[in-house]
Design a protein around this motif. Structure first.
Motif, mmCIF file in Angstrom:
data_model
loop_
_atom_site.group_PDB
_atom_site.id
_atom_site.type_symbol
_atom_site.label_atom_id
_atom_site.label_comp_id
_atom_site.label_asym_id
_atom_site.label_seq_id
_atom_site.Cartn_x
_atom_site.Cartn_y
_atom_site.Cartn_z
ATOM 1 N N LEU A 332 -1.799 3.734 10.996
ATOM 2 C CA LEU A 332 -0.488 4.114 10.472
ATOM 3 C C LEU A 332 0.361 2.882 10.185
ATOM 4 C CD1 LEU A 332 0.332 7.149 12.800
ATOM 5 C CD2 LEU A 332 -0.243 7.231 10.366
ATOM 6 N N ALA A 333 0.257 1.866 11.029
ATOM 7 C CA ALA A 333 1.007 0.631 10.797
ATOM 8 C C ALA A 333 0.555 -0.046 9.507
ATOM 9 C CB ALA A 333 0.846 -0.314 11.989
ATOM 10 N N CYS A 334 -0.741 -0.009 9.233
ATOM 11 C CA CYS A 334 -1.238 -0.589 7.980
ATOM 12 C C CYS A 334 -0.710 0.190 6.776
ATOM 13 C CB CYS A 334 -2.762 -0.600 7.983
ATOM 14 S SG CYS A 334 -3.501 -1.739 9.182
ATOM 15 N N ARG A 335 -0.653 1.508 6.886
ATOM 16 C CA ARG A 335 -0.079 2.311 5.791
ATOM 17 C C ARG A 335 1.397 1.996 5.612
ATOM 18 N NH1 ARG A 335 -1.081 8.376 7.106
ATOM 19 N NH2 ARG A 335 0.411 8.520 5.362
ATOM 20 N N PHE A 336 2.120 1.856 6.709
ATOM 21 C CA PHE A 336 3.544 1.556 6.638
ATOM 22 C C PHE A 336 3.766 0.170 6.024
ATOM 23 C CE2 PHE A 336 7.714 0.327 8.147
ATOM 24 C CZ PHE A 336 8.444 1.503 8.117
ATOM 25 N N ALA A 337 2.940 -0.795 6.409
ATOM 26 C CA ALA A 337 3.061 -2.141 5.850
ATOM 27 C C ALA A 337 2.779 -2.140 4.351
ATOM 28 C CB ALA A 337 2.114 -3.096 6.571
ATOM 29 N N GLY A 338 1.809 -1.351 3.921
ATOM 30 C CA GLY A 338 1.527 -1.280 2.496
ATOM 31 C C GLY A 338 2.647 -0.633 1.701
#
Length: 523
Positions: A332-338
């Motif tokens: 989820l953090a990777c999605r948020f960062a993207g």
């Protein structure tokens, strides 16, 4: 009355809305339609702006938290602060550093005293943060009451949660704007100002609505500028960082945190499976069931054999692991960062190996590009605000060519270290030596406007001192030379007294040479 200087509760989600007054005593009937349109826009956007504020403040509560959460734990409050982190990561890189003119890097219009009196160093960063939450913020410029201690010109930012405006696509500016100045206990306006290209009308609610004040500014344009984030042709008021994707990812992250808390309740205590036990072993003397926790924490528990005389069998169940939830939070953090261009490391996700300086710079590249684009948009609005300040202060309605060339100066969004910026500037000065004598070199190194002013002041003071010392040396420098050395227009007698002998060349003046042994030659 509830002042907007303090946080208030917004009841727009409960259907409590503000209906535009149909009859305001003293208001020009031609402005009623404009007022109605402004209030309609405000009511339509109010609930959504309030929702984004709750996400930024970490106060949004999930409605559907999933079937995996036991009813007894559904009131557990968990907060994921990623939306606020995304806003702060962008806003903290948009650092205003003063206004400059094409022909001068100094404050040629003397704007700094007014900006300082209006606390721009504090309020402009707050306005930028608000614009990233709600997509825009409105900066109003008006005359100040100097007798009451106000600056000659006031610049007040208004959150989109308590203001609205209409856009003129032809002039690329505002048609009109409304700002809420005071509200009642149910967050309904009791005082507002209507901003038009020629007047600012203040309306007050008493027994009925009436016009309390009218200010004719004569600027020919609305003295309110919109600071928008990521505007487009179809959406000139911009877009919020806390968009639907960000809110959805944040909700998923909160659910994941809740699931991990539920799992912690299970794997924090050992799980046992008791086979072949007599049910009466779990009842007290009165036949009431013994609570499970009393059995778990009991120091001495006795279980008898079953009816067949067999000893009950006790087996331990493998405990649950929190690792799947950690992996999901990482995803989820990777999605948020993207979605927001905020580096994953800034969201609390620790990588196995520490990132190098080059990797960190690459991770922040998209964030720096976002902030550079935002500064360009903000700068266009700030230029018009500076022009409004000058015109209201000088009581003029004409925008001169020099005023039209005012630009906003920003710090480098990449926030380079002084060493890195200094090394780059040394190379540039080596290729272009004249850069060393400009203030642009000091700006690129990373010095602030105040630091540049102090540095140049110290430089001028040092140059003046050196000039005075040089002048003093020219006036009295002869006294510092040895007595035996010929001095300017010394006479032959004076030279002889100093240990030298005069020499005569024809009819010219006497020339002496210093002789350590008292002798000399003549020609």
């Amino acid at each position: 009355m509830t002042s907007l200087l303090a946080p208030v509760t917004d009841f727009s989600d409960l259907g409590i809305i503000f209906n535009p007054p149909t009859d305001i005593k003293g208001l020009d009937p031609a402005l009623h339609d404009t007022l109605s349109n402004l209030v309609t826009v405000w009511n339509r956007k109010r609930a959504r702006n309030s929702l984004r504020s709750r996400y930024a403040d970490g106060k949004h509560r999930l409605r559907d938290i999933g079937f995996s959460i036991p009813p007894s734990m559904r009131n557990l409050e968990e907060v994921v602060g990623w939306p606020a982190k995304a806003v702060n990561a962008h806003a903290e890189r948009c650092m205003f550093d003063g206004f400059v003119s094409p022909n001068s890097s100094d404050d040629s219009f003397d704007l700094n005293p007014i900006l300082s009196a209006n606390r721009w160093d504090i309020e402009l960063p707050m306005a930028i943060s608000s614009s990233m939450i709600h997509s825009c913020v409105f900066m109003a410029v008006s005359e100040g009451d100097e007798s009451a201690g106000e600056p000659p010109v006031l610049t007040i930012p208004h959150s989109a949660q308590w203001s609205s405006a209409l856009w003129n696509f032809r002039t690329r500016s505002l048609k009109a704007a409304i700002t809420i100045d005071d509200i009642d206990d149910y967050a309904r306006p009791t005082r507002f100002r209507l901003w038009t290209p020629f007047q600012v009308i203040t309306c007050q609610l008493g027994r009925e609505w009436y016009v309390d004040d009218v200010w004719t500014h004569g600027l020919g344009r609305v003295p309110v500028e919109v600071l928008s984030y990521r505007p487009t042709i179809d959406r000139p008021f911009g877009r919020s960082i806390i968009n639907r994707a960000v809110m959805s990812i944040t909700d998923d992250a909160v659910r994941t945190v809740l699931r991990s808390e539920v799992s912690a309740e299970f794997y924090s205590a050992p799980q046992w499976l008791l086979l072949g036990a007599d049910p009466d072993s779990f009842k007290d003397d009165d036949g009431n069931p013994i609570p499970v926790w009393e059995f778990v924490i009991g120091r001495l528990n006795m279980i008898g054999k079953d009816e067949d005389g067999d000893v009950p069998k006790l087996e331990q169940i493998t405990q649950q692991s929190v690792q799947p939830h950690i992996d999901q939070m990482r995803e989820l953090a990777c999605r948020f960062a993207g979605e927001t261009n905020v580096p994953v490391s800034s969201l609390g996700i620790i990588q196995d190996n520490p990132s190098s300086a080059e990797a960190m710079h690459a991770a922040e590249k998209d964030l720096v590009i976002d902030c550079s684009a935002a500064n360009r948009v903000y700068g266009a609005s700030l230029r018009r605000i500076a022009q409004d300040i000058i015109m209201l202060r000088d009581r003029t309605t004409e925008v001169t060519d020099e005023m039209a060339g005012i630009t906003a100066r920003w710090r480098n969004p990449s926030l380079p270290s002084v060493i890195d910026a200094g090394d780059a500037m040394v190379k540039l000065v080596g290729a272009f030596p004249w850069l060393a004598d400009t203030t642009v070199a000091l700006e690129e190194v990373g010095f602030t406007d105040e630091q540049i002013t102090r540095l140049l002041s110290e430089k001028r003071r040092a140059e003046a001192k050196s000039a005075l010392n040089a002048l003093a040396g020219m006036n009295g420098g002869g006294n510092d030379k040895p007595d035996s050395e010929p001095q300017g227009n010394q006479s032959s007698d004076q030279i002889a007294e100093d240990g030298g002998e005069p020499r005569t060349t024809g009819d010219g003046p006497s020339v002496a040479t210093a002789a350590g042994n008292g002798t000399g030659t003549a020609a």
